[in-house]
Every structure is written in C-alpha cells, then in structure tokens.
Design a protein around this motif. Structure first.
Motif, PDB file in Angstrom:
ATOM      1  N   GLN A 117      -0.020  15.516  -3.372  1.00  0.00           N
ATOM      2  CA  GLN A 117       0.499  14.156  -3.578  1.00  0.00           C
ATOM      3  C   GLN A 117      -0.554  13.107  -3.249  1.00  0.00           C
ATOM      4  OE1 GLN A 117       3.442  13.479  -4.908  1.00  0.00           O
ATOM      5  NE2 GLN A 117       2.902  11.307  -4.910  1.00  0.00           N
ATOM      6  N   ALA A 118      -1.305  13.361  -2.152  1.00  0.00           N
ATOM      7  CA  ALA A 118      -2.374  12.431  -1.795  1.00  0.00           C
ATOM      8  C   ALA A 118      -3.437  12.379  -2.865  1.00  0.00           C
ATOM      9  CB  ALA A 118      -2.979  12.826  -0.448  1.00  0.00           C
ATOM     10  N   GLN A 119      -3.784  13.548  -3.396  1.00  0.00           N
ATOM     11  CA  GLN A 119      -4.776  13.583  -4.464  1.00  0.00           C
ATOM     12  C   GLN A 119      -4.255  12.878  -5.710  1.00  0.00           C
ATOM     13  OE1 GLN A 119      -5.786  17.703  -4.977  1.00  0.00           O
ATOM     14  NE2 GLN A 119      -7.062  17.802  -3.103  1.00  0.00           N
ATOM     15  N   ASP A 145      -1.975  10.471  -5.719  1.00  0.00           N
ATOM     16  CA  ASP A 145      -1.999   9.030  -5.436  1.00  0.00           C
ATOM     17  C   ASP A 145      -3.409   8.473  -5.521  1.00  0.00           C
ATOM     18  OD1 ASP A 145       0.689   9.188  -5.069  1.00  0.00           O
ATOM     19  OD2 ASP A 145       0.585   9.267  -2.868  1.00  0.00           O
ATOM     20  N   LYS A 146      -4.344   9.275  -4.975  1.00  0.00           N
ATOM     21  CA  LYS A 146      -5.731   8.822  -5.017  1.00  0.00           C
ATOM     22  C   LYS A 146      -6.228   8.735  -6.441  1.00  0.00           C
ATOM     23  CE  LYS A 146     -10.328   9.907  -3.255  1.00  0.00           C
ATOM     24  NZ  LYS A 146     -11.138  10.854  -2.454  1.00  0.00           N
ATOM     25  N   GLY A 147      -5.907   9.777  -7.227  1.00  0.00           N
ATOM     26  CA  GLY A 147      -6.339   9.751  -8.631  1.00  0.00           C
ATOM     27  C   GLY A 147      -5.693   8.614  -9.409  1.00  0.00           C
ATOM     28  N   THR A 180      -1.121  17.333   0.295  1.00  0.00           N
ATOM     29  CA  THR A 180      -2.488  17.210  -0.221  1.00  0.00           C
ATOM     30  C   THR A 180      -2.470  16.884  -1.708  1.00  0.00           C
ATOM     31  OG1 THR A 180      -3.248  18.781   1.425  1.00  0.00           O
ATOM     32  CG2 THR A 180      -4.691  18.363  -0.451  1.00  0.00           C
ATOM     33  N   GLN A 228      -4.600   5.739  -8.134  1.00  0.00           N
ATOM     34  CA  GLN A 228      -5.207   4.484  -7.681  1.00  0.00           C
ATOM     35  C   GLN A 228      -6.584   4.301  -8.261  1.00  0.00           C
ATOM     36  OE1 GLN A 228      -3.467   2.284  -5.963  1.00  0.00           O
ATOM     37  NE2 GLN A 228      -5.144   0.817  -6.139  1.00  0.00           N
ATOM     38  N   GLU A 229      -7.358   5.434  -8.258  1.00  0.00           N
ATOM     39  CA  GLU A 229      -8.699   5.348  -8.840  1.00  0.00           C
ATOM     40  C   GLU A 229      -8.625   5.021 -10.331  1.00  0.00           C
ATOM     41  OE1 GLU A 229     -10.622   8.968  -7.980  1.00  0.00           O
ATOM     42  OE2 GLU A 229     -11.036   8.503  -5.854  1.00  0.00           O
ATOM     43  N   ASN A 232      -7.608   1.375 -10.604  1.00  0.00           N
ATOM     44  CA  ASN A 232      -8.736   0.498 -10.302  1.00  0.00           C
ATOM     45  C   ASN A 232      -9.776   0.526 -11.414  1.00  0.00           C
ATOM     46  OD1 ASN A 232      -7.529  -0.175  -7.872  1.00  0.00           O
ATOM     47  ND2 ASN A 232      -8.634   1.395  -6.698  1.00  0.00           N
ATOM     48  N   SER A 233     -10.021   1.755 -11.917  1.00  0.00           N
ATOM     49  CA  SER A 233     -11.013   1.882 -12.989  1.00  0.00           C
ATOM     50  C   SER A 233     -10.540   1.168 -14.248  1.00  0.00           C
ATOM     51  CB  SER A 233     -11.271   3.358 -13.273  1.00  0.00           C
ATOM     52  OG  SER A 233     -12.177   3.499 -14.342  1.00  0.00           O
TER      53      SER A 233
END
Length: 248
Positions: free
Chosen positions: A53-55, A57-59, A51, A61-62, A65-66
C-alpha cells in the motif's frame, strides 16, 4: 516363475486384484485457511500489505507529481507561446497605430512650409484672377463704347429707337415731349429725319456727350442714353464675373 502358458487368465486377474489397493485423490481447498490472529504468517501478511500500500501510495503520489509537473511545464510552454503570439499581434497593431501617428505628425511638420507656399500661391492666383476679370470688364466696356460711337456716327438715327422704346414704356402717351440730344447728333438727325424733329421736339444740348439722350415730358424725365444702358449691362457682367466686388 510361472509359466504363462500354464497359468489361467482368471487366476492371474484374481492375484492382481489382491495385490493393488485403490488410492483416494485429495482436492486442494477452495479458500485459504484462516490464520490465527497474531500468528507469524498474519504479521508477515500485514507487513506485506502495508508495504504494498505504501508503494502504491508512493507510486500514485510520484505519478501525480510527475503528471502535475509535466502538465505545468506544458501549460507554461503553451501559455508562453500564446502570450508570445498575442503580444506580437498587439505589438504589431500598436506599432502600426503609433507609426501612422508619428508619420502623420512628421508629414504635417514637413508639409508646413509647403502649406505656406500653397497659401501664397492660392492668394496670388485669386488676385490674378480678380485682376484678369477686372481687365476683361474694362476691355468689354471700352470696346462697347467704341462700337456705339462708330454705330452712331454711321447711323445717328438709331438713337431714335431708344426714344421710341422709352415712350412706349409709359402708361400713357404724353401730350408734350422734348428730347435732348448732343449738338452734333441733333444736326445729323435733323438732316436725315426732319419730321422727327418737329414731332418729338428734338433739341440740341451742348452739355450732353455723344450717344446721350434725355426724354422730358410733363411729368417725367428719362435718361435713355447709351451710357445708361451700358452701365446696366456692365453691372450685370460684374455680378457674374466679380460677385464679391459687386456686393461690396
């Protein structure tokens, strides 16, 4: 109860040592103990790690992207401003160039009638100047003729100076000389200097106009009259004042 005053200190100390027992201190383990594979704790820990690591990775990527979107927007804005500036400068330069070309073309079109007027004026001034110089030459020739006539009328013997000049220019003095003069001038020179009449053989010629004189020798005949000299002077003036007409 014991009486403090009646109990000795050594007895009291021995009694406390017999009642209080020492207690050992337990230190925490330096490393966490390993859980057995497949245990609930291991599953929970793996889930939490995935969880996290996913967060992460998500952060990431976000954030990527931002940041990319923000950089792209800022790049667009800077590119737009730079393009606007370059476009404005190029537009001003091109506008000035085209404006100058159009203005020059319009000026030439507007000045075309003026060019015709200027050409007509220059032609008129050239014609006027040509005529003015021709009239000046005519006036000079007319005045010179009058001066020559007056001078010969007052001093007719001056024509003899022309005869002497012509004879001195000969390479060898001739034995026989004959000078033809106008009849009236011959008469007055004969009265003023009769010796010259016999020396040069002055002869009257009714066909010669006043001021004209011809010298005839055994080998040559020379025109030493005033008209001949006047024509030479006028040719020199025409060469200076009217070069085009003289060349023609």
């Amino acid at each position: 109860m014991f009486d403090k005053k009646s109990v000795p200190l050594s007895a009291l100390t021995s009694s406390r040592q017999a009642v209080i027992k020492p207690r050992l201190h337990k230190f925490p383990p330096l490393r966490k103990r390993r859980m057995a594979p497949g245990s609930p704790e291991d599953v929970l820990q793996a889930v939490d790690s995935a969880t996290v690591q996913a967060q992460l990775d998500k952060g990431f990527q976000e954030g990527l992207n931002s940041g990319f979107a923000q950089g792209l927007e800022e790049g667009k804005e800077e590119g737009y401003q730079e393009g606007l500036r370059l476009g404005f400068d190029e537009g001003v330069r091109k506008g000035r160039s085209e404006g100058k070309t159009q203005a020059r073309q319009q000026f030439l079109e507007a000045a075309h009638p003026l060019d015709s007027i200027i050409a007509s004026m220059e032609s008129f001034m050239a014609t006027y100047e040509q005529r003015r110089r021709e009239e000046l030459l005519q006036l000079v020739e007319k005045v010179t003729r009058q001066v020559i006539r007056c001078e010969l009328a007052l001093h007719p013997t001056q024509i003899l100076a022309l005869v002497e000049e012509a004879l001195s220019a000969l390479p060898q003095q001739p034995e026989h000389v004959k000078v033809l003069l106008n009849s009236e001038e011959h008469r007055r020179i004969s009265e003023a200097e009769p010796e010259k009449v016999a020396q040069w053989g002055l002869t009257a010629d009714p066909d010669l106009p006043p001021g004209e004189c011809r010298v005839v020798t055994d080998t040559t005949e020379m025109d030493v009259g005033c008209q001949h000299r006047l024509d030479q002077c006028m040719d020199a003036l025409k060469t200076t004042l009217l070069p085009e007409t003289h060349n023609e």
